[in-house]
Design a protein around this motif. Structure first.
Motif, PDB file in Angstrom:
ATOM      1  N   TYR A  40      38.906  49.761  48.398  1.00 47.20           N
ATOM      2  CA  TYR A  40      38.554  48.410  48.833  1.00 47.20           C
ATOM      3  C   TYR A  40      39.329  48.007  50.088  1.00 47.20           C
ATOM      4  CZ  TYR A  40      36.826  43.667  48.328  1.00 47.20           C
ATOM      5  OH  TYR A  40      36.185  42.476  48.559  1.00 47.20           O
ATOM      6  N   PRO A  68      38.525  44.154  53.608  1.00 47.97           N
ATOM      7  CA  PRO A  68      38.247  42.722  53.473  1.00 47.97           C
ATOM      8  C   PRO A  68      38.904  41.923  54.604  1.00 47.97           C
ATOM      9  CG  PRO A  68      39.806  43.445  51.801  1.00 47.97           C
ATOM     10  CD  PRO A  68      39.337  44.669  52.515  1.00 47.97           C
ATOM     11  N   SER A  70      39.873  38.630  54.408  1.00 41.61           N
ATOM     12  CA  SER A  70      40.799  37.617  53.908  1.00 41.61           C
ATOM     13  C   SER A  70      42.235  38.142  53.854  1.00 41.61           C
ATOM     14  CB  SER A  70      40.375  37.153  52.520  1.00 41.61           C
ATOM     15  OG  SER A  70      41.394  36.385  51.925  1.00 41.61           O
ATOM     16  N   ASN A 123      43.926  40.562  50.987  1.00 41.31           N
ATOM     17  CA  ASN A 123      44.643  41.770  51.390  1.00 41.31           C
ATOM     18  C   ASN A 123      46.063  41.777  50.853  1.00 41.31           C
ATOM     19  OD1 ASN A 123      42.798  43.402  52.843  1.00 41.31           O
ATOM     20  ND2 ASN A 123      42.847  41.929  54.511  1.00 41.31           N
TER      21      ASN A 123
END
Length: 146
Positions: free
Chosen positions: A73, A79, A81, A85
Motif C-alpha cells: 500500500y 497514498p 495523505s 502514510n
C-alpha cells in the motif's frame, strides 16, 4: 522518505530491546518513577496483553502478511495523505520490530512497565508504542473521511 522513517523507528526499537536484553535481563529492574514507572525485562511469548501464548508460527505468518500488505500500500499504491502514510510507517516499523524478536528469539522483549498502586498495565516496548500510535492515527484518518 518512507524507508528512512521506518528504518529509523525500527532501529530505535532494536537498540532499546538489545539494551533491555543485555542490561535489564542481567542486572534487574530499574525504578524510574517510584510507584509509577519501571524498566522491567519481560519475555512475551504471545501477542498483545499476552493472548495467543506460544503461538509463534501463527503470529509470524499473520504479522508477515499484514506487513506485506501495508508495504504494498505504501510503496506501490502511494497514498497522498500524510496522516495515512505516517500511521502506516509507525505500524510497519512496530510490526517488523516485534516480528524480528519473534523470529529470532522466540519471544518479544518488553520492558516498559507502568503501574499505579496495585494496578499494573501490561509491560510493552517501543514497537508496541509505534503500533498503538499508528493505529490511533489510522482511526483519525478513517473518521476524518479523507
Amino acid at each position: 522518505m518512507a524507508i528512512l522513517v521506518i528504518v529509523f523507528l525500527l532501529l530505535l526499537d532494536i537498540i532499546s530491546k538489545q539494551w533491555a536484553l543485555r542490561y535489564l535481563a542481567v542486572e534487574g529492574d530499574i525504578t524510574v518513577i517510584k510507584g509509577f514507572f519501571n524498566l522491567a525485562y519481560l519475555e512475551n511469548r504471545g501477542a498483545a496483553f499476552g493472548i495467543l501464548q506460544n503461538k509463534q508460527i501463527f503470529l509470524i505468518i499473520i504479522t508477515s502478511i499484514i506487513i506485506l500488505g501495508m508495504l504494498y500500500y505504501v510503496f506501490i499504491l502511494k497514498p497522498k495523505s500524510k496522516l495515512l502514510n505516517w500511521s502506516l510507517y509507525l505500524i510497519i516499523a512496530g510490526a517488523v520490530g516485534n516480528l524480528i524478536d519473534r523470529s529470532f528469539l522466540g519471544f518479544v522483549v518488553d520492558f516498559l512497565e507502568f503501574h499505579y498502586k496495585s494496578y499494573y498495565f501490561p509491560t510493552f516496548n517501543l514497537a508496541d508504542t509505534f503500533v498503538v500510535i499508528g493505529t490511533g492515527l489510522l482511526i483519525i484518518y478513517v473518521l476524518k473521511g479523507e
